[in-house]
Design a protein around this motif. Sequence first.
Motif, short mmCIF file in Angstrom:
data_model
loop_
_atom_site.label_atom_id
_atom_site.label_comp_id
_atom_site.label_asym_id
_atom_site.label_seq_id
_atom_site.Cartn_x
_atom_site.Cartn_y
_atom_site.Cartn_z
N MET A 21 0.83 -1.21 0.00
CA MET A 21 0.00 0.00 0.00
C MET A 21 0.86 1.27 0.00
SD MET A 21 -3.36 -0.71 2.35
CE MET A 21 -4.49 0.12 1.19
N PRO A 22 1.08 1.85 -1.18
CA PRO A 22 1.64 3.21 -1.24
C PRO A 22 0.52 4.20 -0.96
CG PRO A 22 1.17 2.42 -3.46
CD PRO A 22 0.84 1.28 -2.53
N GLY A 23 0.83 5.41 -0.60
CA GLY A 23 -0.22 6.39 -0.34
C GLY A 23 -0.95 6.79 -1.61
N ASP A 24 -0.17 6.94 -2.69
CA ASP A 24 -0.68 7.50 -3.94
C ASP A 24 -1.20 6.38 -4.87
OD1 ASP A 24 0.91 9.62 -6.50
OD2 ASP A 24 -1.06 8.64 -6.40
N PRO A 25 -2.47 6.43 -5.27
CA PRO A 25 -3.00 5.40 -6.17
C PRO A 25 -2.29 5.37 -7.53
CG PRO A 25 -4.59 7.19 -5.87
CD PRO A 25 -3.52 7.41 -4.86
N LEU A 26 -1.76 6.51 -7.94
CA LEU A 26 -1.01 6.51 -9.21
C LEU A 26 0.31 5.77 -9.05
CD1 LEU A 26 -1.66 10.14 -10.52
CD2 LEU A 26 -2.64 7.99 -11.36
N ARG A 27 0.86 5.79 -7.84
CA ARG A 27 2.07 5.02 -7.53
C ARG A 27 1.73 3.52 -7.55
NH1 ARG A 27 7.09 5.97 -5.15
NH2 ARG A 27 7.05 7.89 -6.37
N ALA A 28 0.51 3.19 -7.06
CA ALA A 28 0.06 1.78 -7.11
C ALA A 28 -0.02 1.32 -8.56
CB ALA A 28 -1.30 1.64 -6.42
N LYS A 29 -0.54 2.18 -9.43
CA LYS A 29 -0.64 1.84 -10.87
C LYS A 29 0.75 1.64 -11.45
CE LYS A 29 -3.06 3.57 -15.02
NZ LYS A 29 -1.95 3.61 -16.01
N ASN A 47 -11.22 6.62 -7.39
CA ASN A 47 -9.87 6.58 -8.01
C ASN A 47 -8.80 6.05 -7.07
OD1 ASN A 47 -10.57 7.37 -10.54
ND2 ASN A 47 -10.06 9.54 -10.25
N MET A 48 -9.20 5.25 -6.06
CA MET A 48 -8.21 4.60 -5.19
C MET A 48 -7.91 3.24 -5.83
SD MET A 48 -6.24 5.25 -2.82
CE MET A 48 -6.89 6.58 -1.81
N PHE A 49 -7.03 3.29 -6.84
CA PHE A 49 -6.77 2.13 -7.70
C PHE A 49 -6.17 0.97 -6.91
CE2 PHE A 49 -8.06 4.90 -10.79
CZ PHE A 49 -7.16 5.90 -11.13
N GLY A 50 -6.61 -0.23 -7.24
CA GLY A 50 -6.02 -1.45 -6.69
C GLY A 50 -5.80 -2.45 -7.83
N PHE A 51 -4.68 -3.20 -7.75
CA PHE A 51 -4.33 -4.15 -8.80
C PHE A 51 -3.87 -5.47 -8.18
CE2 PHE A 51 -4.19 -0.88 -12.09
CZ PHE A 51 -3.95 0.27 -11.34
N THR A 52 -4.13 -6.56 -8.87
CA THR A 52 -3.58 -7.86 -8.46
C THR A 52 -2.81 -8.45 -9.64
OG1 THR A 52 -5.39 -8.29 -6.91
CG2 THR A 52 -4.09 -10.20 -7.62
N GLY A 53 -1.62 -8.97 -9.33
CA GLY A 53 -0.82 -9.64 -10.36
C GLY A 53 0.07 -10.66 -9.68
N THR A 54 1.16 -11.02 -10.33
CA THR A 54 2.13 -11.93 -9.67
C THR A 54 3.50 -11.30 -9.73
OG1 THR A 54 2.43 -13.11 -11.75
CG2 THR A 54 0.87 -14.06 -10.17
N TYR A 55 4.30 -11.60 -8.72
CA TYR A 55 5.70 -11.19 -8.68
C TYR A 55 6.52 -12.46 -8.46
CZ TYR A 55 10.09 -9.05 -7.29
OH TYR A 55 11.41 -8.68 -7.21
N GLY A 66 -4.20 6.33 0.26
CA GLY A 66 -4.52 7.73 0.52
C GLY A 66 -3.60 8.27 1.60
N MET A 67 -3.71 9.57 1.83
CA MET A 67 -2.86 10.19 2.86
C MET A 67 -3.64 10.30 4.17
SD MET A 67 -0.72 13.25 1.04
CE MET A 67 -2.09 14.14 0.33
N GLY A 68 -2.95 9.96 5.25
CA GLY A 68 -3.53 10.17 6.58
C GLY A 68 -4.18 8.92 7.14
N MET A 69 -4.34 8.88 8.46
CA MET A 69 -4.85 7.69 9.13
C MET A 69 -6.33 7.42 8.86
SD MET A 69 -2.43 7.79 12.47
CE MET A 69 -2.07 9.51 12.31
N PRO A 70 -7.18 8.45 8.73
CA PRO A 70 -8.57 8.15 8.38
C PRO A 70 -8.68 7.36 7.07
CG PRO A 70 -8.41 10.39 9.18
CD PRO A 70 -7.00 9.89 9.01
N SER A 71 -7.85 7.74 6.09
CA SER A 71 -7.92 7.07 4.79
C SER A 71 -7.36 5.64 4.85
CB SER A 71 -7.16 7.88 3.73
OG SER A 71 -7.32 7.28 2.47
N ILE A 72 -6.12 5.48 5.34
CA ILE A 72 -5.59 4.11 5.41
C ILE A 72 -6.40 3.28 6.40
CG2 ILE A 72 -3.84 4.44 7.24
CD1 ILE A 72 -1.96 2.70 5.42
N GLY A 73 -7.02 3.97 7.38
CA GLY A 73 -7.87 3.25 8.33
C GLY A 73 -9.07 2.60 7.65
#
Length: 235
Positions: A21-29, A47-55, A66-73
């Motif tokens: 979980m990075p804060g920025d959804p564009l970083r997740a992309k 626009n809180m993008f989430g992806f599944t793949g394999t590594y 997102g930024m802040g504890m309410p969001s990651i909460g």
Amino acid sequence: MIPTPHINVSEQGVIAETVLMPGDPLRAKFIAETYLENPVQFNSVRNMFGFTGTYKGKKVSVMGSGMGMPSIGIYSYELLNFYGVKNIIRIGSCGAIQEDVKIRDIIIGMSASTTSNYASQYNLPGTYAPTASWPLMKKALTIAENKAIPVKVGNILSADIFYDDEPEVWKRWARMGVLAIEMEAAALYMNAARAGANAICILTVSDSLVSHEATSAEERQTSFTNMMEIALELA
Ligand SMILES: Nc1nc(Cl)c2ncn([C@@H]3O[C@H](CO)[C@@H](O)[C@H]3O)c2n1
């Protein structure tokens, strides 16, 4: 109860047991497109993008917090309590508040002090200590050592405020040995502990409140790569 109010996924198994979980959804992309094989997007609500793949053949998801504890909460609660997620690895940036913590360093938050009242919901008769999960910590340190990536491990501060009206208040946290400031780890650690799951926070130092230095775009990229190498191997 799926889909949840903030993650529009109706089947179990679409989201991996381990989520970066990075804060920025564009970083997740960016992470999904750069590091994962066959990434499939599973969320676009708000626009809180989430992806599944394999590594390296292992199923892994990456989603913005997102930024802040309410969001990651909100997002970590839904992932942990409704989608069977067992491990959340926060990858982010922080500001150093110790002389010997330099920009580009990698920090792992062993504990997360906080100015938030997030713990008040548990009605505890004392001061709770938000703490990273030892199995993830142990594995992360082994990975960092094997890759010869130096990491600093210690207490970090999860602050509710980015622009504090008392700009020097960080010095009081520094006196207590806190290494750096960010805004999410404490709520993540509390959600994971309460759900009987694992969480860890791996940060790159993007700026220093001590030296007033800030990383260049190129420096941010290098330290980001080191952090990603640890986080993906850990996943
Ligand atoms: N309070 C605060 N202060 C400093 Cl010096 C930061 N450096 C990076 N962050 C992180 O970056 C975002 C704020 O830019 C937040 O998500 C936070 O986790 C910081 N947050």
